[in-house]
Design a protein around this motif. Structure first.
Motif, PDB file in Angstrom:
ATOM      1  N   ARG A 166       0.812  -1.323   0.138  1.00 38.09           N
ATOM      2  CA  ARG A 166       0.181  -0.048   0.030  1.00 38.09           C
ATOM      3  C   ARG A 166       0.842   1.241  -0.134  1.00 38.09           C
ATOM      4  N   ARG A 167       1.992   1.474   0.795  1.00 42.54           N
ATOM      5  CA  ARG A 167       2.663   2.153   0.925  1.00 42.54           C
ATOM      6  C   ARG A 167       3.565   2.810  -0.429  1.00 42.54           C
ATOM      7  N   LEU A 168       3.720   1.705  -1.097  1.00 37.94           N
ATOM      8  CA  LEU A 168       4.125   1.742  -2.521  1.00 37.94           C
ATOM      9  C   LEU A 168       3.313   2.384  -3.577  1.00 37.94           C
ATOM     10  N   GLY A 169       1.901   2.039  -3.267  1.00 35.95           N
ATOM     11  CA  GLY A 169       0.779   2.731  -4.032  1.00 35.95           C
ATOM     12  C   GLY A 169       0.154   1.274  -4.906  1.00 35.95           C
ATOM     13  N   ALA A 170       0.421   0.074  -4.279  1.00 33.34           N
ATOM     14  CA  ALA A 170      -0.220  -0.878  -4.998  1.00 33.34           C
ATOM     15  C   ALA A 170      -1.641  -1.092  -4.473  1.00 33.34           C
ATOM     16  N   VAL A 171      -2.400  -1.387  -5.490  1.00 29.19           N
ATOM     17  CA  VAL A 171      -3.891  -1.720  -5.094  1.00 29.19           C
ATOM     18  C   VAL A 171      -4.333  -3.048  -5.080  1.00 29.19           C
ATOM     19  N   ARG A 172      -3.433  -3.983  -5.563  1.00 29.66           N
ATOM     20  CA  ARG A 172      -3.495  -5.288  -5.573  1.00 29.66           C
ATOM     21  C   ARG A 172      -2.041  -6.226  -5.256  1.00 29.66           C
ATOM     22  N   LEU A 173      -2.264  -7.394  -4.672  1.00 28.19           N
ATOM     23  CA  LEU A 173      -0.967  -8.033  -4.459  1.00 28.19           C
ATOM     24  C   LEU A 173      -1.008  -9.329  -4.929  1.00 28.19           C
ATOM     25  N   VAL A 174      -0.137  -9.836  -5.727  1.00 31.96           N
ATOM     26  CA  VAL A 174      -0.123 -11.187  -6.571  1.00 31.96           C
ATOM     27  C   VAL A 174       0.925 -11.989  -5.968  1.00 31.96           C
TER      28      VAL A 174
ATOM     29  N   GLY B  88       4.930 -13.466 -16.617  1.00 29.34           N
ATOM     30  CA  GLY B  88       6.295 -14.297 -16.428  1.00 29.34           C
ATOM     31  C   GLY B  88       6.481 -15.087 -15.156  1.00 29.34           C
ATOM     32  N   HIS B  89       5.483 -15.612 -14.580  1.00 25.13           N
ATOM     33  CA  HIS B  89       5.267 -16.542 -13.769  1.00 25.13           C
ATOM     34  C   HIS B  89       4.445 -17.791 -14.066  1.00 25.13           C
ATOM     35  N   GLY B  90       5.046 -18.686 -14.951  1.00 29.20           N
ATOM     36  CA  GLY B  90       4.248 -19.911 -15.315  1.00 29.20           C
ATOM     37  C   GLY B  90       4.740 -21.075 -14.665  1.00 29.20           C
ATOM     38  N   LYS B  91       5.775 -21.060 -13.866  1.00 31.24           N
ATOM     39  CA  LYS B  91       6.579 -22.255 -13.230  1.00 31.24           C
ATOM     40  C   LYS B  91       5.838 -22.667 -12.201  1.00 31.24           C
ATOM     41  N   ALA B  92       4.878 -21.974 -11.393  1.00 29.82           N
ATOM     42  CA  ALA B  92       4.353 -22.643 -10.279  1.00 29.82           C
ATOM     43  C   ALA B  92       3.117 -23.258 -10.554  1.00 29.82           C
ATOM     44  N   ASP B  93       2.561 -23.697  -9.354  1.00 29.98           N
ATOM     45  CA  ASP B  93       1.083 -24.565  -9.579  1.00 29.98           C
ATOM     46  C   ASP B  93      -0.035 -23.833  -9.274  1.00 29.98           C
ATOM     47  N   HIS B  94       0.103 -22.775  -8.552  1.00 25.52           N
ATOM     48  CA  HIS B  94      -1.017 -21.907  -8.008  1.00 25.52           C
ATOM     49  C   HIS B  94      -0.604 -20.605  -7.719  1.00 25.52           C
ATOM     50  N   TRP B  95      -1.658 -19.580  -8.144  1.00 26.36           N
ATOM     51  CA  TRP B  95      -1.159 -18.232  -8.125  1.00 26.36           C
ATOM     52  C   TRP B  95      -2.525 -17.517  -7.637  1.00 26.36           C
ATOM     53  N   TYR B  96      -2.128 -16.585  -6.924  1.00 24.39           N
ATOM     54  CA  TYR B  96      -3.282 -15.826  -6.198  1.00 24.39           C
ATOM     55  C   TYR B  96      -3.059 -14.282  -6.342  1.00 24.39           C
ATOM     56  N   VAL B  97      -4.376 -13.653  -5.899  1.00 25.89           N
ATOM     57  CA  VAL B  97      -4.360 -12.332  -5.988  1.00 25.89           C
ATOM     58  C   VAL B  97      -5.420 -11.785  -4.959  1.00 25.89           C
ATOM     59  N   LYS B  98      -4.990 -10.386  -4.325  1.00 22.53           N
ATOM     60  CA  LYS B  98      -5.835  -9.984  -3.500  1.00 22.53           C
ATOM     61  C   LYS B  98      -5.860  -8.485  -3.781  1.00 22.53           C
ATOM     62  N   ALA B  99      -7.051  -7.954  -3.645  1.00 21.97           N
ATOM     63  CA  ALA B  99      -7.286  -6.333  -3.704  1.00 21.97           C
ATOM     64  C   ALA B  99      -6.802  -5.795  -2.433  1.00 21.97           C
ATOM     65  N   LEU B 100      -6.124  -4.803  -2.349  1.00 24.04           N
ATOM     66  CA  LEU B 100      -5.813  -4.317  -1.096  1.00 24.04           C
ATOM     67  C   LEU B 100      -6.500  -3.030  -0.740  1.00 24.04           C
ATOM     68  N   GLY B 101      -7.312  -2.912   0.069  1.00 23.64           N
ATOM     69  CA  GLY B 101      -8.200  -1.850   0.502  1.00 23.64           C
ATOM     70  C   GLY B 101      -7.136  -1.227   1.593  1.00 23.64           C
ATOM     71  N   PRO B 102      -7.875  -0.047   2.071  1.00 27.88           N
ATOM     72  CA  PRO B 102      -7.119   1.030   2.781  1.00 27.88           C
ATOM     73  C   PRO B 102      -6.659  -0.058   4.004  1.00 27.88           C
ATOM     74  N   GLY B 103      -5.655   0.430   4.633  1.00 28.94           N
ATOM     75  CA  GLY B 103      -4.841  -0.365   5.800  1.00 28.94           C
ATOM     76  C   GLY B 103      -5.627  -0.251   7.004  1.00 28.94           C
TER      77      GLY B 103
END
Length: 165
Positions: free
Chosen positions: A115-123, A150-165
């Motif tokens: 969030r401090r770096l300005g991201a609105v989602r985390l993968v 660029g990340h096709g070697k893993a088995d699972h990928w995740y995403v989370k929308a970052l709301g306000p802290g």
């Protein structure tokens, strides 16, 4: 009450390379079913280095015990190809730090740093064998997604929308 602290540290610190070797040794044992060789560890670090987990587009967080001993780490970097998105990298809890909520603490610290770096989602990405990581992400609101750039070697990928802290 935690018996550890989490703070930003330079990703080029004296003990970081050793920590990365411990991380990759464990990933090798758990994912490959055998320890990774020195050549494999060097190849992974060359292909996906951790040196970009530093300002201005990233951070490296280290958890230490009361005596200053290393207990865990996690990094993040902004994805240039996907504005507003940060990627969780190199999350590792040393065996001495397990069972005390440190994984949760590191994950929450990474979310705040993003969030401090300005991201609105985390993968992030992980492998099937890392059941603790998959459970942690799901428990904290991460949803499985398609592979990201660029990340096709893993088995699972995740995403989370970052709301306000």
């Amino acid at each position: 009450m935690p018996t550890w602290t989490i703070d930003r540290e330079p990703v080029t610190g004296a003990d970081v390379d050793e920590v990365m070797r411990q991380y990759f040794a464990e990933m090798g044992r758990r994912v490959l079913g055998r320890p990774g060789t020195e050549a494999e560890i060097r190849a992974v670090l060359a292909e996906d280095p951790h040196t970009d987990l530093r300002p201005p587009d990233g951070e490296f967080l280290v958890a230490r015990g009361g005596g200053g001993e290393f207990l865990g780490c996690a990094g993040l970097r902004l994805l240039r190809a996907d504005p507003g998105t940060a990627e969780l990298k190199r999350m590792y809890v040393h065996p001495a730090g397990r069972g005390a909520g440190l994984g949760r603490g590191l994950l929450l610290a990474v979310e705040e740093a993003a969030r401090r770096l300005g991201a609105v989602r985390l993968v992030c990405e992980t492998n099937t064998q890392l059941t603790e990581a998959r459970a942690l992400y799901t428990r904290h609101g991460y949803e499985e997604s398609a592979p990201y750039e660029g990340h096709g070697k893993a088995d699972h990928w995740y995403v989370k929308a970052l709301g306000p802290g």
